[in-house]
Each structure stands twice: as structure tokens, then as C-alpha cells.
Scaffold this motif. Structure first.
Motif, PDB file in Angstrom:
ATOM      1  N   ALA A   1       0.841  -1.043   0.051  1.00  8.01           N
ATOM      2  CA  ALA A   1       0.004   0.011   0.099  1.00  8.01           C
ATOM      3  C   ALA A   1       0.970   1.315   0.088  1.00  8.01           C
ATOM      4  O   ALA A   1       0.504   2.266  -0.453  1.00  8.01           O
ATOM      5  N   GLU A   2       1.888   1.115   0.477  1.00 10.50           N
ATOM      6  CA  GLU A   2       2.958   2.313   0.683  1.00 10.50           C
ATOM      7  C   GLU A   2       3.617   2.604  -0.838  1.00 10.50           C
ATOM      8  O   GLU A   2       4.309   3.619  -0.692  1.00 10.50           O
ATOM      9  N   SER A   3       3.480   1.768  -1.705  1.00 11.01           N
ATOM     10  CA  SER A   3       4.451   1.746  -2.921  1.00 11.01           C
ATOM     11  C   SER A   3       3.755   3.117  -3.709  1.00 11.01           C
ATOM     12  O   SER A   3       2.479   3.418  -3.897  1.00 11.01           O
TER      13      SER A   3
ATOM     14  N   ALA B   1      -2.327  -4.659  -2.870  1.00 11.08           N
ATOM     15  CA  ALA B   1      -2.672  -4.554  -1.497  1.00 11.08           C
ATOM     16  C   ALA B   1      -3.941  -4.434  -1.152  1.00 11.08           C
ATOM     17  O   ALA B   1      -4.369  -5.263  -0.195  1.00 11.08           O
TER      18      ALA B   1
ATOM     19  N   CYS C   1      -5.283   0.272   3.328  1.00  5.10           N
ATOM     20  CA  CYS C   1      -5.045   0.032   1.913  1.00  5.10           C
ATOM     21  C   CYS C   1      -6.008   0.909   1.036  1.00  5.10           C
ATOM     22  O   CYS C   1      -5.523   1.379  -0.048  1.00  5.10           O
TER      23      CYS C   1
ATOM     24  N   LYS D   1       0.719  -2.218  -7.424  1.00  4.02           N
ATOM     25  CA  LYS D   1       1.247  -2.668  -6.146  1.00  4.02           C
ATOM     26  C   LYS D   1       0.237  -2.491  -4.938  1.00  4.02           C
ATOM     27  O   LYS D   1      -0.283  -3.132  -4.309  1.00  4.02           O
ATOM     28  N   ARG D   2      -0.443  -1.075  -4.977  1.00  4.95           N
ATOM     29  CA  ARG D   2      -1.452  -0.576  -4.346  1.00  4.95           C
ATOM     30  C   ARG D   2      -2.488  -1.446  -4.446  1.00  4.95           C
ATOM     31  O   ARG D   2      -3.443  -1.854  -3.541  1.00  4.95           O
ATOM     32  N   SER D   3      -3.055  -1.774  -5.755  1.00  5.64           N
ATOM     33  CA  SER D   3      -4.144  -2.506  -6.133  1.00  5.64           C
ATOM     34  C   SER D   3      -4.267  -4.008  -5.479  1.00  5.64           C
ATOM     35  O   SER D   3      -5.097  -4.444  -4.928  1.00  5.64           O
TER      36      SER D   3
ATOM     37  N   LYS E   1      -4.855   4.272   0.974  1.00  8.41           N
ATOM     38  CA  LYS E   1      -3.385   4.430  -0.030  1.00  8.41           C
ATOM     39  C   LYS E   1      -3.839   4.381  -1.417  1.00  8.41           C
ATOM     40  O   LYS E   1      -3.136   5.199  -2.279  1.00  8.41           O
ATOM     41  N   ALA E   2      -5.012   3.707  -1.640  1.00  7.02           N
ATOM     42  CA  ALA E   2      -5.358   3.562  -3.069  1.00  7.02           C
ATOM     43  C   ALA E   2      -6.250   4.794  -3.732  1.00  7.02           C
ATOM     44  O   ALA E   2      -6.771   4.642  -4.705  1.00  7.02           O
TER      45      ALA E   2
END
Length: 79
Positions: free
Chosen positions: A23-25, A34, A58, A30-32, A61-62
Motif C-alpha cells: 500500500a505504501e508503494s 494491497a 490500503c 502494487k497498491r491494487s 492509500k489507493a
């Protein structure tokens, strides 16, 4: 956490930490991923407030604010 989660698929802590790390990416893919991992953990652990907290983070962050608010509300418990 990716290898740990793959080696121990039933380890909820590995899955949660992998989701949080992804989630931090800065990478949207990558967030997806997560979000997908966190949603799967909520399905496996629907009574665990921590599952909803990870999912809410998550979602946040998305950029899914409505979903984040709902999940974090579930993590906080009844009003």
C-alpha cells in the motif's frame, strides 16, 4: 513479506504486513494488489478488527476514500 506470505499462506500477520508494505508503494499496481490482499484477509477473518484496519489503510492509500471510511469504521467498532 512476499516470500513469507507465499511460504505461510495461512499466516494472517504476514498477509497484513505484505498488504501494508504494498500500500505504501508509488506503483498503482502494487497498491491494487494491497487492496486485493486486504480484502481477502477480511473475508478470511471477518471478526478481526485488525483486518478492517489494514483494509481501510490500503483503501486510503489507493484513493478509495468512501471504502476506507467504511472499513475503518468497522475496525473502530460500533458507534
Amino acid at each position: 513479506f512476499d516470500k513469507l506470505s507465499a511460504d505461510r499462506p495461512a499466516d494472517v500477520f504476514a498477509a497484513w504486513n505484505l498488504a501494508l508494505a504494498l500500500a505504501e508503494s508509488a506503483d498503482a499496481g502494487k497498491r491494487s494488489r494491497a487492496v486485493e490482499l486486504a480484502e481477502a484477509e477480511v473475508r478470511r477473518n471477518p471478526q478481526a478488527a485488525e483486518s478492517y484496519a489494514v483494509l481501510g489503510w490500503c483503501y486510503l492509500k489507493a484513493g478509495k476514500m468512501t471504502e476506507a471510511e467504511t472499513a475503518l469504521g468497522r475496525a473502530a467498532g460500533p458507534p
